[in-house]
Design a protein around this motif. Structure first.
Motif, PDB file in Angstrom:
ATOM      1  N   PHE A  98      28.722  53.505  17.454  1.00 49.23           N
ATOM      2  CA  PHE A  98      27.592  54.019  18.441  1.00 49.23           C
ATOM      3  C   PHE A  98      28.427  54.171  19.726  1.00 49.23           C
ATOM      4  N   ILE A  99      28.106  55.235  20.412  1.00 46.68           N
ATOM      5  CA  ILE A  99      28.603  55.625  21.679  1.00 46.68           C
ATOM      6  C   ILE A  99      27.450  55.141  22.851  1.00 46.68           C
ATOM      7  N   ILE A 100      27.726  54.123  23.693  1.00 48.77           N
ATOM      8  CA  ILE A 100      27.161  53.750  24.626  1.00 48.77           C
ATOM      9  C   ILE A 100      27.239  54.318  25.730  1.00 48.77           C
ATOM     10  N   SER A 101      26.045  55.046  26.259  1.00 51.83           N
ATOM     11  CA  SER A 101      26.211  55.925  27.490  1.00 51.83           C
ATOM     12  C   SER A 101      25.682  54.984  28.656  1.00 51.83           C
ATOM     13  N   ILE A 102      26.610  54.939  29.654  1.00 55.83           N
ATOM     14  CA  ILE A 102      26.159  54.057  30.711  1.00 55.83           C
ATOM     15  C   ILE A 102      26.321  54.914  32.276  1.00 55.83           C
ATOM     16  N   SER A 103      25.643  54.544  33.146  1.00 62.65           N
ATOM     17  CA  SER A 103      25.969  55.014  34.692  1.00 62.65           C
ATOM     18  C   SER A 103      25.357  54.146  35.678  1.00 62.65           C
ATOM     19  N   ASP A 104      25.829  54.032  36.557  1.00 58.75           N
ATOM     20  CA  ASP A 104      25.300  53.305  37.779  1.00 58.75           C
ATOM     21  C   ASP A 104      25.968  54.027  39.114  1.00 58.75           C
ATOM     22  N   SER A 105      25.154  53.734  40.202  1.00 57.32           N
ATOM     23  CA  SER A 105      25.746  54.106  41.663  1.00 57.32           C
ATOM     24  C   SER A 105      26.665  52.984  42.253  1.00 57.32           C
ATOM     25  N   SER A 106      26.773  51.747  41.685  1.00 53.77           N
ATOM     26  CA  SER A 106      27.535  50.544  41.938  1.00 53.77           C
ATOM     27  C   SER A 106      28.623  50.416  41.021  1.00 53.77           C
ATOM     28  N   PRO A 107      29.829  50.363  41.529  1.00 51.91           N
ATOM     29  CA  PRO A 107      30.908  49.852  40.708  1.00 51.91           C
ATOM     30  C   PRO A 107      30.806  48.628  40.144  1.00 51.91           C
ATOM     31  N   SER A 108      30.236  47.609  41.009  1.00 58.20           N
ATOM     32  CA  SER A 108      30.361  46.430  40.374  1.00 58.20           C
ATOM     33  C   SER A 108      29.202  46.119  39.361  1.00 58.20           C
ATOM     34  N   GLU A 109      28.216  47.016  39.273  1.00 55.84           N
ATOM     35  CA  GLU A 109      27.368  47.052  38.132  1.00 55.84           C
ATOM     36  C   GLU A 109      27.797  47.507  37.002  1.00 55.84           C
ATOM     37  N   ILE A 110      28.615  48.433  37.105  1.00 58.49           N
ATOM     38  CA  ILE A 110      29.529  49.183  36.028  1.00 58.49           C
ATOM     39  C   ILE A 110      30.355  48.067  35.326  1.00 58.49           C
ATOM     40  N   ALA A 111      30.911  47.273  36.521  1.00 58.38           N
ATOM     41  CA  ALA A 111      31.828  46.181  35.735  1.00 58.38           C
ATOM     42  C   ALA A 111      30.948  45.325  34.881  1.00 58.38           C
ATOM     43  N   THR A 112      29.605  44.938  35.452  1.00 62.09           N
ATOM     44  CA  THR A 112      28.982  43.874  34.573  1.00 62.09           C
ATOM     45  C   THR A 112      28.515  44.665  33.273  1.00 62.09           C
ATOM     46  N   MET A 113      28.001  45.970  33.276  1.00 60.85           N
ATOM     47  CA  MET A 113      27.668  46.581  32.099  1.00 60.85           C
ATOM     48  C   MET A 113      28.950  46.602  30.964  1.00 60.85           C
ATOM     49  N   GLY A 115      31.332  44.291  30.890  1.00 63.14           N
ATOM     50  CA  GLY A 115      31.224  42.922  30.358  1.00 63.14           C
ATOM     51  C   GLY A 115      29.950  42.691  29.191  1.00 63.14           C
ATOM     52  N   LEU A 116      29.142  43.317  29.416  1.00 64.51           N
ATOM     53  CA  LEU A 116      28.068  43.310  28.227  1.00 64.51           C
ATOM     54  C   LEU A 116      28.412  43.988  26.992  1.00 64.51           C
ATOM     55  N   VAL A 117      29.020  44.846  27.191  1.00 63.83           N
ATOM     56  CA  VAL A 117      29.241  45.838  25.983  1.00 63.83           C
ATOM     57  C   VAL A 117      30.366  45.131  25.526  1.00 63.83           C
ATOM     58  N   GLN A 118      31.522  44.619  26.130  1.00 67.34           N
ATOM     59  CA  GLN A 118      32.620  44.113  25.566  1.00 67.34           C
ATOM     60  C   GLN A 118      31.981  42.670  24.716  1.00 67.34           C
ATOM     61  N   ALA A 119      31.152  41.983  25.376  1.00 58.14           N
ATOM     62  CA  ALA A 119      30.641  40.747  24.706  1.00 58.14           C
ATOM     63  C   ALA A 119      30.135  41.132  23.375  1.00 58.14           C
ATOM     64  N   LEU A 120      29.588  42.437  23.078  1.00 59.06           N
ATOM     65  CA  LEU A 120      28.976  42.605  21.905  1.00 59.06           C
ATOM     66  C   LEU A 120      30.010  43.236  20.779  1.00 59.06           C
ATOM     67  N   ARG A 121      30.829  43.993  21.174  1.00 59.14           N
ATOM     68  CA  ARG A 121      32.173  44.264  20.467  1.00 59.14           C
ATOM     69  C   ARG A 121      33.003  43.248  20.058  1.00 59.14           C
ATOM     70  N   THR A 122      33.159  42.045  20.811  1.00 55.92           N
ATOM     71  CA  THR A 122      34.178  41.055  20.517  1.00 55.92           C
ATOM     72  C   THR A 122      33.493  39.760  19.990  1.00 55.92           C
TER      73      THR A 122
END
Length: 326
Positions: A98-113, A115-122
């Motif tokens: 699966f390739i999870i497409s993400i976007s946001d106007s805030s770099p800090s929210e990108i960092a949070t997202m 982190g959530l993706v990595q939590a699932l991967r690892t």
């Protein structure tokens, strides 16, 4: 088959992030389709995008093209992560990623997202690092008040810093960029030069870049179609095919431009003196409506090919159609 960092895409045909990859039922069809080598989700944000009647699509009469005014998915990222978890837990023998497409106007929210993706991967007992990748959509033209950052690298850099930080914390993370249709040569070189600056030696001493692939291209923004030229859409709504008037043009109408983008990026990457840049994969998208169009994308330099408009028009049968050899 194409290897893109930690994921394998086989066959080399995928859907693009689009409205027809929004719902669980749509992802199920894409996942179980033998003609797709990976499943790309619709672009998600942290909280979900507020969708209304102005967000829609129209198909054109004279070509297999579309105009859409969609934004991002109304589902938050956590919904897609939950769905993907259920797929992977139910089918541990598959290797389809699966390739999870993400976007946001805030770099800090990108960092949070991330982190959530990595939590699932690892964090699962089964290694899902080869089953989950992330794509940063830097090119949606339909978000009011938030122009895509992909046309000025200085706007893009703060986001890429977040992706680079996540990558160097876990170099198995597969990161892609979904790019817009560029029209001038300096735009291609600006992206190449900007991405190249992120290359460095990894722990093994190999030169590596956080970005594993480019998807070329997203829709062509600021496009206008009148309702009489559309099969369906917003007839009677200011006489435009989609209610806002302007939207992102996709499908056959942008095929030549998308091919040119694939060709330009593939050549620049291949000619780079940075071995990490030469490893970046190009996924071709835009007007992929026939097996011949798939073949043209490969001839232009794409190692994998994606489609959206044909998926919207024909449903999951689009991928069998694209896979026909005669």
């Amino acid at each position: 088959m194409v290897k893109i960092r930690s994921i394998e895409v086989s066959p080399c045909l995928i859907n693009c992030s689009c409205a027809w990859a929004s719902e669980l039922s749509q992802l199920e069809e894409l996942y179980h389709c033998q003609y797709t080598g990976a499943v790309v989700t619709r672009t998600a944000t942290l909280a979900g995008f507020e969708e209304d009647s102005s967000h829609t699509v129209a198909f054109l009469k004279d070509s297999l093209s579309s105009l859409n005014s969609y934004g991002y998915s109304p589902h938050p990222l956590t919904t897609y992560l939950s769905w993907i978890r259920s797929f992977l837990e139910a089918d541990s023998n598959s290797s389809k990623p699966f390739i999870i497409s993400i976007s946001d106007s805030s770099p800090s929210e990108i960092a949070t997202m991330l982190g959530l993706v990595q939590a699932l991967r690892t964090t699962h007992q089964t290694d899902w690092k080869s089953r989950i990748a992330v794509e940063f959509n830097v090119s949606c033209p339909n978000i009011k008040g938030h122009p895509p950052p992909s046309y000025h690298f200085s706007d893009l850099k703060a986001f890429l810093d977040m992706f680079a930080k996540a990558f160097w914390a876990d170099t198995s993370l597969t990161i892609g960029l979904k790019l817009p249709p560029y029209v001038a040569s300096f735009q291609f070189t600006e992206i190449i030069d900007g991405i190249r600056a992120y290359s460095r030696l990894d722990v093994s001493g190999k030169t590596t870049n956080p970005i594993a692939y480019f998807t070329c291209t997203n829709t062509l923004g600021n496009s206008l179609v009148f309702s009489e030229l559309a099969i369906d859409g917003g007839a009677g709504v200011n006489q435009f095919a989609v209610p806002p008037g302007l939207g992102g043009l996709a499908g056959e109408a942008i095929h030549s431009l998308s091919l040119g983008n694939v060709y330009s990026f593939a050549r620049l990457l291949a000619a780079s003196d940075d071995p990490a840049m030469r490893e970046i994969v190009v996924i071709g998208a835009g007007g992929v409506i026939s097996p011949e169009a798939v073949e043209r994308m490969h001839r232009a330099g794409a190692q994998a090919v994606g489609c959206a408009t044909l998926l919207g028009k024909e449903g999951i049968a689009a991928f069998e159609l694209l896979s026909r050899t005669e």
